[in-house]
Design a protein around this motif. Sequence first.
Motif, mmCIF file in Angstrom:
data_model
loop_
_atom_site.group_PDB
_atom_site.id
_atom_site.type_symbol
_atom_site.label_atom_id
_atom_site.label_comp_id
_atom_site.label_asym_id
_atom_site.label_seq_id
_atom_site.Cartn_x
_atom_site.Cartn_y
_atom_site.Cartn_z
ATOM 1 N N ASP A 1 0.323 5.038 0.927
ATOM 2 C CA ASP A 1 -0.659 5.885 1.614
ATOM 3 C C ASP A 1 -2.045 5.238 1.624
ATOM 4 O O ASP A 1 -3.071 5.889 1.357
ATOM 5 N N GLY A 2 -2.069 3.964 1.898
ATOM 6 C CA GLY A 2 -3.329 3.242 2.064
ATOM 7 C C GLY A 2 -3.965 2.743 0.777
ATOM 8 O O GLY A 2 -5.014 2.102 0.816
ATOM 9 N N ARG A 3 -3.348 3.002 -0.375
ATOM 10 C CA ARG A 3 -3.905 2.515 -1.644
ATOM 11 C C ARG A 3 -3.072 1.339 -2.129
ATOM 12 O O ARG A 3 -1.842 1.441 -2.280
ATOM 13 N N ALA B 1 3.241 0.506 3.088
ATOM 14 C CA ALA B 1 2.904 -0.560 4.051
ATOM 15 C C ALA B 1 2.858 -1.896 3.329
ATOM 16 O O ALA B 1 2.304 -1.986 2.229
ATOM 17 N N TYR C 1 0.839 -1.200 0.000
ATOM 18 C CA TYR C 1 0.000 0.000 0.000
ATOM 19 C C TYR C 1 0.875 1.252 0.000
ATOM 20 O O TYR C 1 1.883 1.319 0.706
#
Lengths: 96, 602
Positions: free
Chosen positions: A64-66, A85, A62
């Motif tokens: 920034d969460g995407r 991440a 990911y």
Amino acid sequence: MRVLLYATLRAAAGTREAEVAAAPGETVGTVLNRLVAQYPALRDEIFDDPEGTALKPYVAVYVDGRNIVHLQGLSTPLDGTEEVALFPPVAGGSGA
Amino acid sequence: MPLGGYANRIGHVDLTTGTVTYTPIDEEIALKYIGGRGYGAKLVFDNGPNVEPLSPENILVIMNGPLSGTPINMSGRLAVCTRSPLTGTITDSHMGGWTAARLKWAGFDGIVLRGRAEKPVYLYVENGQISIHDASDTWGKTTHETVAYYREKYGQDVSVMCIGPAGENLVRFASIMNEHDRAAGRGGVGAVMGYKRVKAIVIRGEQKRMYDFVPRGDDRYESARKRGLKAIMESAVTAPNKGGLSLYGTNVLMNATNTIGSLPAKNFQMTQWDQAEKLAGETIRETILVHEPTCHACPVHCKKEVEVKEGKYKVRVESFEYESAWALGTLCLNSDKESVAYLIYLCNIYGMDTIETGVLLAMAMEASERGLLKEQVAWGDADKQIELVERIAYRKDEIANLLAEGPARAAAALGDPQMAMCVKGQAIPAYDPRGQQGMGLSYATSNRGGCHLRGYVTSVELLGIPEKADPLATEGKAKWTKLFQDLHAVSDSLDLCKFSAFAEGIQEYLDQFNAVVGLNWTVEDLLRVGERIYNLERYYNNLCGFTGEHDTLPERLLTQPGSGPASDKVCELEKMLKEYYAERGWENGVVPEAKLKELAII
């Protein structure tokens, strides 16, 4: 840049997060290859090939969460300020 | 030739008259609805919609599936079906452990409870017989005390399904527990059992009977079972001591949902929380994990038993699950894992659904902050949470009595129904529809109210099984939602643990089902049963007055953006709902007559 590790990847690397050099415009693939150079135990956990060009099935990266599969995959460009991440396959949800 | 897998016996207990009768499995029902949830839903349907949930006329159906208790892997599940006192819909809730297996080994596919006992009773089940006994010694005891009492009396090898004080006091979200900490948690099934004044069902079944229900030595059976096992042992999710689910339990999800902005926090006012790591599965494994129990025929061991060794939250409890830790922790902004473990323990011993309790407490915190609740309940105040859980279980005072009605009724009485994060009156679980659009559709169209297990679209939105779907997109989610809803209706009727779906596919389910039951169905046949079950449940709800108006989400999720990756997102439900109804062939949430006939429901 900060790379966060979760679940079995955390155990394999022996750390929750890693600081990896990333110049603006470099790709996720470049940063991940730099990461596995720093933490060799992660290579087989993340990549499907020794060259580090393909992720293992169900490993999720990911930015920034995407999830990068919804961006440009390993070719997704970074500006160095993002948070990356990494998750191995995870699933759950209590069953009542 | 009788169908394989079934014990071919259902016990019918009339609690009003104190009589027990027995019938064989109805083969026509079994072939149309299989068992477990499907068979149970059919019995609830046949009992009629004009039944008050808390009345002698409502039935509580406890059902196995044909695979329950067999050597088929992950077959330790049991369904409890009834009309819910929380939602007014048809409902079913499932529990793991060994109760399902022991019920089968005791010679039963299911037990149907009718009427209401004059005084508290418990049932003793053994060797094809059910007897009714006085339960005055255990009425008032916690679930853990009740299990210990009956194991002392009957031996440590019995299963004890029981209610706690919450069920006795008709708390609308009371659970039924077994093996201490395994719950049929949702929909208030424990309140129905409490209304009927049944404290416990004690089941003795000899494990050697496990093989009586399968064609042992038969090539088709052995091959199907081994292929299922191989998939589980090799899956990156379920592989024992390797996969994320096996190592960290369900709570491996806490960090994952937080990363993608689908972790509801502060009563769904946020979808990311910077303290989530403190409650996550990784942290729990490093700190308070002491044991990893499992269920019948399951090598995964996803249960994570934790122990707080000292201090005011000293406790040992088995179920530090994702939903429980999220509801009682994250959603209430309580990041203290020790107090969260203690809260889970309290919910378990009093017999209350952890999801509903957490969502209720978060609602109370918001109401208190806004001055709607005339009591100080601060965000993250663990001791206040503990105090409230104890008061609610016993309906100790006016506020506790109101909260015991569940978040939807309580929020309405406090002046703002939108504070209750519920669908059809049941609390929404731990995946925020702004960060996972498909889960929004799945919640809204769930036949039992807010639920992550009707259609686990998280599988494609987060895990990528069987393929990856963008969690923030709406495209394709109608199709996925319908498919998962039908598929889960099948697994809930077999009755297999849903986590098996992280390793096995519909083909593995089919092969094992065919081999055990002795049929030659196709994948289409099996999915058609799933679709039939989902439509039967929906039709029952329609007869109870539920329509498309009830297929919605709390306003907050439709109008207020989330945080993190979902910071510019609301749930675009309307768009998905239209496609979903088209997929289902429903008209504004109602099953048309033609569909009922097509599926041979009427």
